[in-house]
Scaffold this motif. Structure first.
Motif, PDB file in Angstrom:
ATOM      1  N   MET A 176      30.812  63.490  34.884  1.00 48.01           N
ATOM      2  CA  MET A 176      30.227  63.650  36.207  1.00 48.01           C
ATOM      3  C   MET A 176      29.700  62.309  36.699  1.00 48.01           C
ATOM      4  N   ASN A 177      30.044  61.962  37.916  1.00 46.82           N
ATOM      5  CA  ASN A 177      29.648  60.684  38.489  1.00 46.82           C
ATOM      6  C   ASN A 177      28.234  60.773  39.048  1.00 46.82           C
ATOM      7  N   THR A 178      27.272  60.335  38.283  1.00 47.63           N
ATOM      8  CA  THR A 178      25.877  60.392  38.719  1.00 47.63           C
ATOM      9  C   THR A 178      25.343  59.025  39.115  1.00 47.63           C
ATOM     10  N   GLY A 179      26.098  57.971  38.825  1.00 46.02           N
ATOM     11  CA  GLY A 179      25.594  56.628  39.063  1.00 46.02           C
ATOM     12  C   GLY A 179      24.728  56.141  37.932  1.00 46.02           C
ATOM     13  N   TYR A 180      24.497  57.014  36.952  1.00 44.40           N
ATOM     14  CA  TYR A 180      23.637  56.668  35.820  1.00 44.40           C
ATOM     15  C   TYR A 180      24.426  55.912  34.773  1.00 44.40           C
ATOM     16  N   ILE A 181      23.894  54.816  34.304  1.00 42.06           N
ATOM     17  CA  ILE A 181      24.516  54.042  33.221  1.00 42.06           C
ATOM     18  C   ILE A 181      23.469  53.884  32.132  1.00 42.06           C
ATOM     19  N   SER A 182      23.818  54.290  30.934  1.00 50.66           N
ATOM     20  CA  SER A 182      22.839  54.243  29.850  1.00 50.66           C
ATOM     21  C   SER A 182      22.471  52.814  29.506  1.00 50.66           C
ATOM     22  N   ALA A 183      21.274  52.670  28.965  1.00 48.10           N
ATOM     23  CA  ALA A 183      20.796  51.340  28.596  1.00 48.10           C
ATOM     24  C   ALA A 183      21.681  50.716  27.527  1.00 48.10           C
ATOM     25  N   GLN A 184      22.275  51.574  26.661  1.00 53.52           N
ATOM     26  CA  GLN A 184      23.107  51.057  25.592  1.00 53.52           C
ATOM     27  C   GLN A 184      24.395  50.421  26.118  1.00 53.52           C
ATOM     28  N   SER A 185      24.876  50.902  27.257  1.00 54.91           N
ATOM     29  CA  SER A 185      26.153  50.409  27.765  1.00 54.91           C
ATOM     30  C   SER A 185      25.996  49.212  28.695  1.00 54.91           C
TER      31      SER A 185
END
Length: 320
Positions: A176-185
């Protein structure tokens, strides 16, 4: 004391107070009740008694709230009653308030960055008097199925608000495209990979100067608007703290832990009125979130002392 001096004292003592029919009758009744034993009472003493009654009445009146605040409060209560979405969950939304001819429209729009805003939808309340008509853009859609649901009700909103990182990772893993990018990535560039340069120092110095200039401008504007009002920012902070305690039913211990962040205070000129915006923090321990922890942003009119707005954000969803 000369008559003019006494009149000046009276004018000063009565500034900001309202003499209405009810208060007039209260004073007259009290005077008549005691007139048999106080026939020699001076006019000055009688007027002093009147001033005392007025002051007591003003204190008893307590905290005042603006019509806009009352309208927003009605909207929040309606949203909770109709959809089960409590005020802490509304911190996931951006709020707008518009008033026209006694009708106030309050809209809570899902934040368009980092959140699945299409599933969260928008809530719109039209408030007139004590009544509100409420709509949700996702009315009729299913809210079952956890984070994979067609629309997000209080269950999903609570997951986003209180388990933000895990919820976003689950959504990202589901494509799902939430615009969220994890800190790990998205690892931040490490300064130790290269030496600190003159350009780095220049950029840091410029950023510091810009921040200092912005803070000086904030303070200057705050002082200017404070001079236009009848109460100081410090007095406003005391009234604001009482308002938060009253509206959110804080315990004595919670009130003691409620901290005023003076460096975050700013001012605005709204409808020809000086308004101060004050931030209070409540943090009750180091073992994670405790109920009523978070930020309390309060707008207060420096001229009338009325509370114009209170925004509560538990600060648990990465947006606090």
């Amino acid at each position: 004391m000369k008559t003019n001096d006494f009149q000046g004292l009276v004018d000063h003592a009565l500034s900001g107070l309202v003499w209405d029919e009810q208060r007039q009758q209260t004073v007259l009744h009290a005077i008549r009740k005691e007139e048999k034993t106080m026939k020699k009472m001076s006019k000055a003493l009688i007027l002093s008694f009147a001033i005392l009654c007025l002051c007591v009445s003003a204190l008893a009146a307590g905290i005042t709230f603006s019509p806009q605040y009352d309208a927003v409060k009605i909207a929040k209560q309606k949203i909770e009653a109709q959809y089960g979405v409590t005020e802490d969950l509304l911190s996931l939304f951006c709020r707008t308030v518009e008033t026209d001819q006694g009708i106030t429209t309050i809209t809570y729009s899902a934040i368009r960055v980092d959140f699945p805003f299409d599933r969260m939808g928008d809530y719109t309340a039209v408030v007139e008097g004590n009544k509100a008509i409420l709509t949700w853009s996702n009315d009729g859609k299913s809210t079952t199925g956890g984070l994979m649901a067609e629309a997000y009700g209080p269950e999903q909103l609570r997951m986003l608000a209180y388990d933000y990182a895990a919820s976003m990772e689950q959504l990202r893993a589901a494509g799902m495209n939430t615009g969220y990018i994890s800190a790990q990535s998205t690892p931040a560039p490490a300064l130790q990979d290269r030496p600190w340069t003159a350009e780095d120092q220049q950029a840091a110095d410029q950023a510091l100067l810009a921040a200092e200039k912005a803070d000086a401008e904030r303070k200057a504007f705050l002082r200017a608007l404070e001079a236009l009002g009848k109460i100081t920012v410090q007095q406003a902070a005391e009234q604001t703290k009482d308002a938060i305690a009253q509206e959110y039913s804080l315990s004595d211990d919670q009130i003691k832990m409620l901290v005023f962040e003076s460096d975050s205070t700013y001012a605005s000129f709204d409808d020809d009125q000086p308004v101060a915006h004050l931030l209070f923090w409540l943090w009750q321990g180091n073992d994670g979130f405790t109920e009523k922890d978070g930020q309390y942003w309060v707008a207060i009119n420096l001229n009338t002392g009325a509370i114009e707005d209170i925004l509560y954000d538990p600060g648990t969803a990465g947006n606090g």
